[in-house]
Write a protein that holds these residues in place. Structure first.
Motif, PDB file in Angstrom:
ATOM      1  N   GLU A   1     -18.678  60.808  15.555  1.00 48.61           N
ATOM      2  CA  GLU A   1     -19.725  60.846  16.647  1.00 48.61           C
ATOM      3  C   GLU A   1     -18.957  59.798  17.906  1.00 48.61           C
ATOM      4  O   GLU A   1     -19.888  59.403  18.643  1.00 48.61           O
ATOM      5  CB  GLU A   1     -21.066  60.307  16.436  1.00 48.61           C
ATOM      6  CG  GLU A   1     -21.942  60.633  17.315  1.00 48.61           C
ATOM      7  CD  GLU A   1     -23.208  60.065  17.278  1.00 48.61           C
ATOM      8  OE1 GLU A   1     -24.332  60.414  17.766  1.00 48.61           O
ATOM      9  OE2 GLU A   1     -23.565  59.462  16.143  1.00 48.61           O
TER      10      GLU A   1
ATOM     11  N   ASN B   1     -17.509  61.301  20.534  1.00 52.11           N
ATOM     12  CA  ASN B   1     -17.567  62.106  21.766  1.00 52.11           C
ATOM     13  C   ASN B   1     -16.390  62.123  22.535  1.00 52.11           C
ATOM     14  O   ASN B   1     -16.432  62.545  23.685  1.00 52.11           O
ATOM     15  CB  ASN B   1     -18.712  61.472  22.734  1.00 52.11           C
ATOM     16  CG  ASN B   1     -20.185  61.958  22.187  1.00 52.11           C
ATOM     17  OD1 ASN B   1     -20.550  63.104  22.441  1.00 52.11           O
ATOM     18  ND2 ASN B   1     -20.614  61.192  21.276  1.00 52.11           N
TER      19      ASN B   1
ATOM     20  N   VAL C   1     -15.935  65.709  23.824  1.00 51.01           N
ATOM     21  CA  VAL C   1     -16.966  66.208  24.849  1.00 51.01           C
ATOM     22  C   VAL C   1     -16.128  65.326  26.138  1.00 51.01           C
ATOM     23  O   VAL C   1     -16.062  66.194  27.192  1.00 51.01           O
ATOM     24  CB  VAL C   1     -18.085  65.561  24.775  1.00 51.01           C
ATOM     25  CG1 VAL C   1     -19.223  65.627  26.094  1.00 51.01           C
ATOM     26  CG2 VAL C   1     -18.608  66.015  23.545  1.00 51.01           C
ATOM     27  N   THR C   2     -15.716  64.224  26.282  1.00 49.26           N
ATOM     28  CA  THR C   2     -14.940  63.772  27.147  1.00 49.26           C
ATOM     29  C   THR C   2     -13.567  64.269  27.730  1.00 49.26           C
ATOM     30  O   THR C   2     -13.485  64.670  28.860  1.00 49.26           O
ATOM     31  CB  THR C   2     -14.745  62.129  27.313  1.00 49.26           C
ATOM     32  OG1 THR C   2     -15.906  61.588  26.655  1.00 49.26           O
ATOM     33  CG2 THR C   2     -14.100  61.513  28.207  1.00 49.26           C
TER      34      THR C   2
ATOM     35  N   LYS D   1     -14.526  67.792  29.474  1.00 46.39           N
ATOM     36  CA  LYS D   1     -14.996  67.565  31.136  1.00 46.39           C
ATOM     37  C   LYS D   1     -13.927  67.057  31.828  1.00 46.39           C
ATOM     38  O   LYS D   1     -13.903  67.575  32.912  1.00 46.39           O
ATOM     39  CB  LYS D   1     -16.231  66.374  30.880  1.00 46.39           C
ATOM     40  CG  LYS D   1     -17.389  67.098  30.504  1.00 46.39           C
ATOM     41  CD  LYS D   1     -18.645  66.010  30.627  1.00 46.39           C
ATOM     42  CE  LYS D   1     -20.009  66.561  30.630  1.00 46.39           C
ATOM     43  NZ  LYS D   1     -20.352  67.506  31.688  1.00 46.39           N
TER      44      LYS D   1
ATOM     45  N   ASN E   1     -22.425  71.077  29.412  1.00 47.86           N
ATOM     46  CA  ASN E   1     -21.379  70.528  28.409  1.00 47.86           C
ATOM     47  C   ASN E   1     -20.825  71.893  27.486  1.00 47.86           C
ATOM     48  O   ASN E   1     -21.433  72.281  26.691  1.00 47.86           O
ATOM     49  CB  ASN E   1     -22.233  69.435  27.598  1.00 47.86           C
ATOM     50  CG  ASN E   1     -22.654  68.109  28.267  1.00 47.86           C
ATOM     51  OD1 ASN E   1     -21.527  67.728  28.681  1.00 47.86           O
ATOM     52  ND2 ASN E   1     -23.982  68.029  28.045  1.00 47.86           N
TER      53      ASN E   1
ATOM     54  N   ARG F   1     -18.697  71.473  25.444  1.00 45.52           N
ATOM     55  CA  ARG F   1     -18.745  71.028  24.013  1.00 45.52           C
ATOM     56  C   ARG F   1     -19.709  69.676  23.808  1.00 45.52           C
ATOM     57  O   ARG F   1     -19.981  69.070  24.905  1.00 45.52           O
ATOM     58  CB  ARG F   1     -17.184  70.607  23.538  1.00 45.52           C
ATOM     59  CG  ARG F   1     -17.170  70.017  22.238  1.00 45.52           C
ATOM     60  CD  ARG F   1     -15.810  69.841  21.798  1.00 45.52           C
ATOM     61  NE  ARG F   1     -15.519  71.285  21.459  1.00 45.52           N
ATOM     62  CZ  ARG F   1     -15.433  71.997  20.429  1.00 45.52           C
ATOM     63  NH1 ARG F   1     -16.261  71.451  19.429  1.00 45.52           N
ATOM     64  NH2 ARG F   1     -14.832  73.294  20.172  1.00 45.52           N
ATOM     65  N   ARG F   2     -20.380  69.647  22.885  1.00 46.55           N
ATOM     66  CA  ARG F   2     -21.331  68.354  22.485  1.00 46.55           C
ATOM     67  C   ARG F   2     -20.980  68.067  20.955  1.00 46.55           C
ATOM     68  O   ARG F   2     -21.024  69.018  20.123  1.00 46.55           O
ATOM     69  CB  ARG F   2     -22.756  68.920  22.853  1.00 46.55           C
ATOM     70  CG  ARG F   2     -23.305  70.134  22.075  1.00 46.55           C
ATOM     71  CD  ARG F   2     -24.788  70.509  22.679  1.00 46.55           C
ATOM     72  NE  ARG F   2     -25.207  71.538  22.157  1.00 46.55           N
ATOM     73  CZ  ARG F   2     -24.612  72.852  22.264  1.00 46.55           C
ATOM     74  NH1 ARG F   2     -23.911  73.113  22.905  1.00 46.55           N
ATOM     75  NH2 ARG F   2     -25.336  73.835  21.249  1.00 46.55           N
TER      76      ARG F   2
ATOM     77  N   SER G   1     -18.976  68.507  15.889  1.00 48.25           N
ATOM     78  CA  SER G   1     -18.627  68.918  17.132  1.00 48.25           C
ATOM     79  C   SER G   1     -18.904  70.466  17.553  1.00 48.25           C
ATOM     80  O   SER G   1     -18.452  71.261  16.764  1.00 48.25           O
ATOM     81  CB  SER G   1     -17.438  68.682  17.699  1.00 48.25           C
ATOM     82  OG  SER G   1     -17.044  68.865  18.854  1.00 48.25           O
TER      83      SER G   1
ATOM     84  N   ALA H   1     -19.225  73.897  20.069  1.00 50.37           N
ATOM     85  CA  ALA H   1     -18.980  74.738  21.243  1.00 50.37           C
ATOM     86  C   ALA H   1     -19.075  76.055  20.818  1.00 50.37           C
ATOM     87  O   ALA H   1     -19.506  76.436  19.986  1.00 50.37           O
ATOM     88  CB  ALA H   1     -17.666  74.109  21.812  1.00 50.37           C
TER      89      ALA H   1
ATOM     90  N   GLN I   1     -23.996  78.471  28.935  1.00 51.73           N
ATOM     91  CA  GLN I   1     -24.990  77.627  29.941  1.00 51.73           C
ATOM     92  C   GLN I   1     -25.226  77.941  31.450  1.00 51.73           C
ATOM     93  O   GLN I   1     -24.090  78.306  31.809  1.00 51.73           O
ATOM     94  CB  GLN I   1     -24.637  76.239  29.659  1.00 51.73           C
ATOM     95  CG  GLN I   1     -24.683  75.714  28.130  1.00 51.73           C
ATOM     96  CD  GLN I   1     -24.061  74.374  28.103  1.00 51.73           C
ATOM     97  OE1 GLN I   1     -24.536  73.462  28.742  1.00 51.73           O
ATOM     98  NE2 GLN I   1     -23.279  74.118  27.109  1.00 51.73           N
TER      99      GLN I   1
ATOM    100  N   CYS J   1      -9.974  69.375  23.612  1.00 48.30           N
ATOM    101  CA  CYS J   1     -10.870  68.498  22.595  1.00 48.30           C
ATOM    102  C   CYS J   1     -10.334  68.489  21.221  1.00 48.30           C
ATOM    103  O   CYS J   1     -10.484  67.356  20.551  1.00 48.30           O
ATOM    104  CB  CYS J   1     -12.238  69.577  22.457  1.00 48.30           C
ATOM    105  SG  CYS J   1     -11.824  71.025  22.035  1.00 48.30           S
TER     106      CYS J   1
END
Length: 213
Positions: free
Chosen positions: A15, A17, A20-21, A24, A34, A36-37, A53, A55, A104, A152
């Motif tokens: 976890e 992240n 995710v970073t 982005k 997002n 991916r989360r 994770s 997506a 999204q 990712c």
């Protein structure tokens, strides 16, 4: 031809992240989206906490493609599911159909005005020319055309998130499972619903005791 797939090893995900970073940062993803989360279940429960994770999984039989009224979704030769934002009308049907919540709406403006759908591209860009400015502005960087894997997966510090040829990814995960001393019991209804593999089995037979003299 390779069929690109993602898989996340819940036994390795911490976890952090970073996936995710990385997503982005690589694609300059619009605010409010997002691609991916990281989802955590049993958060804070010692010994039961698991993170994964999530997506777009680039399904072989993608429900987003099935429900889109304008057919803006398409599949590349590598099996990556993409969409054409010039055709998309922002109806949102794909967001309701996707079990992973991948498509999204960008939250533009103070009241979250809706627009074209956005989703994970497996770092494969869009229908525009590879590496073009128009492609980057709409879909982000096209790493696949550069011979690279999704950002990712490359940034995952524990290699929990794997992305690439589906056969190769499956072999890596299968070997990990076998090294952990687990076999076929890892998959199936018992695992999905938290039941012991021996649940419902008949109790062991007890040999009759002889009579005392």
């Amino acid at each position: 031809m390779a069929r690109m797939k993602f898989i996340c090893d819940a036994e390795r995900c911490i976890e952090c992240n970073s996936c995710v970073t990385a997503c982005k940062n690589e694609h300059e993803v619009p605010w409010g989206v997002n691609r991916r989360r990281v989802v955590t279940i049993n958060d804070g429960v010692v010994g039961q906490e698991k993170s994964i994770s999530v997506a777009c999984m680039h399904c072989s039989d993608a429900p987003c493609m099935a429900v889109c009224p304008v057919d803006c979704f398409y599949r590349t030769d590598e099996g990556v599911v993409l969409h054409d934002k010039d055709i998309c009308i922002g109806c949102g049907y794909c967001s309701y159909a996707c079990p992973f919540g991948a498509p999204q709406f960008p939250a533009n403006g103070a009241f979250g005005l809706r627009g074209k759908m956005d989703k994970c591209t497996f770092c494969a860009g869009g229908p525009e020319a590879d590496g073009s400015k128009a492609e980057f502005e709409k879909y982000g960087r096209n790493r696949l055309s550069e011979g690279k894997l999704p950002a990712c997966a490359e940034m995952c510090s524990t290699k929990a998130l794997l992305g690439g040829d589906g056969d190769v990814v499956a072999d890596i995960f299968r070997n990990r499972v076998l090294r952990r001393g687990k076999g076929s019991e890892v998959w199936g209804w018992g695992t999905a619903y938290g039941k012991s593999p021996n649940a419902g089995a008949a109790p062991p037979a007890v040999a009759p005791q002889g009579k005392k003299s």
